[in-house]
Design an enzyme around this catalytic site. Structure first.
Site, short mmCIF file in Angstrom:
data_model
loop_
_atom_site.label_atom_id
_atom_site.label_comp_id
_atom_site.label_asym_id
_atom_site.label_seq_id
_atom_site.Cartn_x
_atom_site.Cartn_y
_atom_site.Cartn_z
N CYS A 185 -15.64 -7.04 1.62
CA CYS A 185 -16.71 -6.95 2.62
C CYS A 185 -15.97 -5.77 3.58
O CYS A 185 -15.04 -6.00 4.41
CB CYS A 185 -16.70 -8.21 3.43
SG CYS A 185 -18.18 -8.12 4.55
N THR A 236 0.94 -1.12 0.08
CA THR A 236 0.12 -0.11 0.07
C THR A 236 0.85 1.16 0.16
O THR A 236 0.69 2.12 -0.80
CB THR A 236 -0.98 -0.11 1.21
OG1 THR A 236 -1.76 -1.24 1.19
CG2 THR A 236 -1.62 1.21 1.35
N THR A 280 13.64 4.68 10.62
CA THR A 280 14.45 3.60 10.85
C THR A 280 14.10 2.35 10.37
O THR A 280 12.79 1.92 10.52
CB THR A 280 14.70 3.52 12.53
OG1 THR A 280 15.22 4.62 13.04
CG2 THR A 280 15.45 2.11 12.72
N SER A 301 5.25 -6.57 -2.63
CA SER A 301 4.87 -6.95 -0.89
C SER A 301 5.53 -8.13 -0.73
O SER A 301 5.34 -9.07 -1.32
CB SER A 301 3.46 -6.60 -0.86
OG SER A 301 3.18 -6.83 0.37
C1 LIG Z 1 -2.55 -6.06 -6.31
C2 LIG Z 1 -2.36 -5.40 -4.69
N1 LIG Z 1 -1.81 -4.24 -4.63
C3 LIG Z 1 -1.60 -3.71 -3.39
C4 LIG Z 1 -2.04 -4.51 -2.26
C5 LIG Z 1 -1.71 -4.19 -0.69
O1 LIG Z 1 -0.48 -4.67 -0.42
P1 LIG Z 1 -0.27 -4.57 1.26
O2 LIG Z 1 -1.04 -5.51 1.65
O3 LIG Z 1 1.22 -5.13 1.26
O4 LIG Z 1 -0.03 -3.16 1.58
C6 LIG Z 1 -2.50 -6.04 -2.33
C7 LIG Z 1 -2.76 -6.49 -1.19
O5 LIG Z 1 -3.78 -7.21 -1.33
C8 LIG Z 1 -2.69 -6.44 -3.66
O6 LIG Z 1 -3.25 -7.52 -3.90
#
Ligand SMILES: Cc1ncc(COP(=O)(O)O)c(C=O)c1O
Length: 367
Positions: free
Chosen positions: A310, A71, A225, A187
């Site tokens: 949801c 995110t 950090t 991620s």
């Molecule tokens: C396509 C996509 N983008 C972004 C994210 C967000 O990643 P994070 O959970 O590491 O913040 C997700 C997680 O579900 C995802 O599937």
């Protein structure tokens, strides 16, 4: 009955080697910015992880900026482009949609693949500098997007391309150069690392404006950090993902899809004919709410997700399936089954049996 975890696109289990490396890192002291020996050891561990993450996506280590997850990586990529018009595909994750609320939306086909002709036309009509964001693979349907082609169009229009590769990394090969993206998000928790750590890969010279300012960490692109244990775990997970191959998973996914559609020939498989992640199946059981399916499967020990998100007790229809032209009834009955490296044939059979039993129950109740 042992549980069958088939929700890997939500999060993947932490690899044992990752947990091991993280627990060792947690027992160590040392701020990577400190110049003494423990600080230097911490810095070395971060730089090793940076090289491992860079190698997974064919980038240079200096191009990797560690963040608190996918995110934040998406926000860092898109947060600093206020004077730009931003174009995002209609199937982007909410973390991209929320980062640029006023974005122009690029439509997708009924199979969930971005419309390159529409992208070209939208850019041709644009007189402001623009940035495009298109994901590598969709989290709900698994549809893989034509990033290299989109990047060629972007280059022709002098536009930057950001790619959310969070669902693709670790499931299909990802190469920054071959994709032609300027910015790429990944991620850790989707590929066997811990949650709460991710990276934005930014090609040298791409303008970025830091969201967090303070210390000069991450070459002043992301202050704070460093999350040493998380980053170490991410590095180990990336290294393992780079070596792993998932062909058997496609066979299991295809077997599941064939079995479910044999039971319910009227069931729609979303993105069925699109290039798709080998691990993802998004399917609707006509007339049965996704939440009912998720609960019935859970009672049978099988964990999957609803195609619709949801929140606050209300089921929100999936913007992804809607953009693909799915009717309300189709979108509301869609579930996502997602597999991973340790998924077994027995787990798939357990899922098929539970889904089939529910289907027969609902059909006989309706008769
Ligand atoms: C396509 C996509 N983008 C972004 C994210 C967000 O990643 P994070 O959970 O590491 O913040 C997700 C997680 O579900 C995802 O599937």
């Amino acid at each position: 009955m042992s549980p069958a975890y088939l929700d890997w696109n939500a999060t993947a289990p932490v690899r044992p080697e990752v947990a091991e490396a993280m627990s060792e890192a947690l027992r160590r002291t040392g701020n990577p910015s400190s110049v003494h020996r423990w600080g230097r050891a911490a810095r070395q561990a971060i730089e090793r992880a940076r090289a491992e993450v860079a190698a997974l996506v064919g980038a240079a280590p200096a191009e990797v900026i560690f963040t608190s997850g996918g995110t934040e990586a998406n926000h860092l990529a898109l947060g600093g482009v206020h004077d730009h018009r931003v174009l995002i595909s209609a199937i982007e994750h909410d973390s991209v949609r929320a980062a640029v609320p006023g974005a122009t939306v690029i439509p997708v086909s009924s199979e969930g693949v971005v419309d390159l002709g529409a992208l070209d036309a939208l850019l041709a009509a644009e007189d402001r500098p623009a940035v495009i964001s298109i994901m590598l693979a969709n989290n709900e349907t698994g549809a893989i997007q034509p990033i290299a082609e989109a990047a060629a169009i972007a280059r022709r229009h002098g536009t930057l391309l950001h790619c959310d590769a969070i669902q693709g990394a670790g499931k299909i090969p990802v190469d920054l150069g071959a994709l032609g993206a300027d910015l790429l998000s990944i991620s850790a928790h989707k590929l066997g690392g811990p949650p709460g750590v991710g990276a934005l890969v930014a090609r040298e010279g791409v303008p970025l404006s830091a969201l967090q300012r303070g210390g000069g960490q991450e070459r002043s692109r992301r202050a704070g950090t460093e999350n040493l244990p998380g980053i170490v775990g991410f590095g180990v997970a990336a290294e393992l993902a780079a070596r792993a191959s998932l062909p058997a998973i496609a066979e299991l996914r295809d077997a599941a899809e064939a079995a479910l559609t044999a039971v319910a020939p009227e069931a729609r498989v979303f993105a069925k004919t699109a290039p798709r992640l080998p691990n993802t199946l998004c399917i609707g059981m006509p007339g049965v709410a996704a939440s009912t399916q998720v609960m019935a499967l859970d009672l049978a020990g099988v964990m999957v997700s609803a195609g619709a998100a949801c929140s606050s007790g209300k089921v929100r229809r999936s913007h992804v399936l809607e953009a693909m032209g799915a009717s309300a009834a189709e979108a509301e009955s869609a579930i996502r089954v997602s597999l991973g490296w340790s998924t077994t044939a027995a787990e798939i059979e357990q899922m098929i049996a539970a889904w089939t039993a529910l289907y027969r129950r609902t059909r006989s109740a309706a008769a």
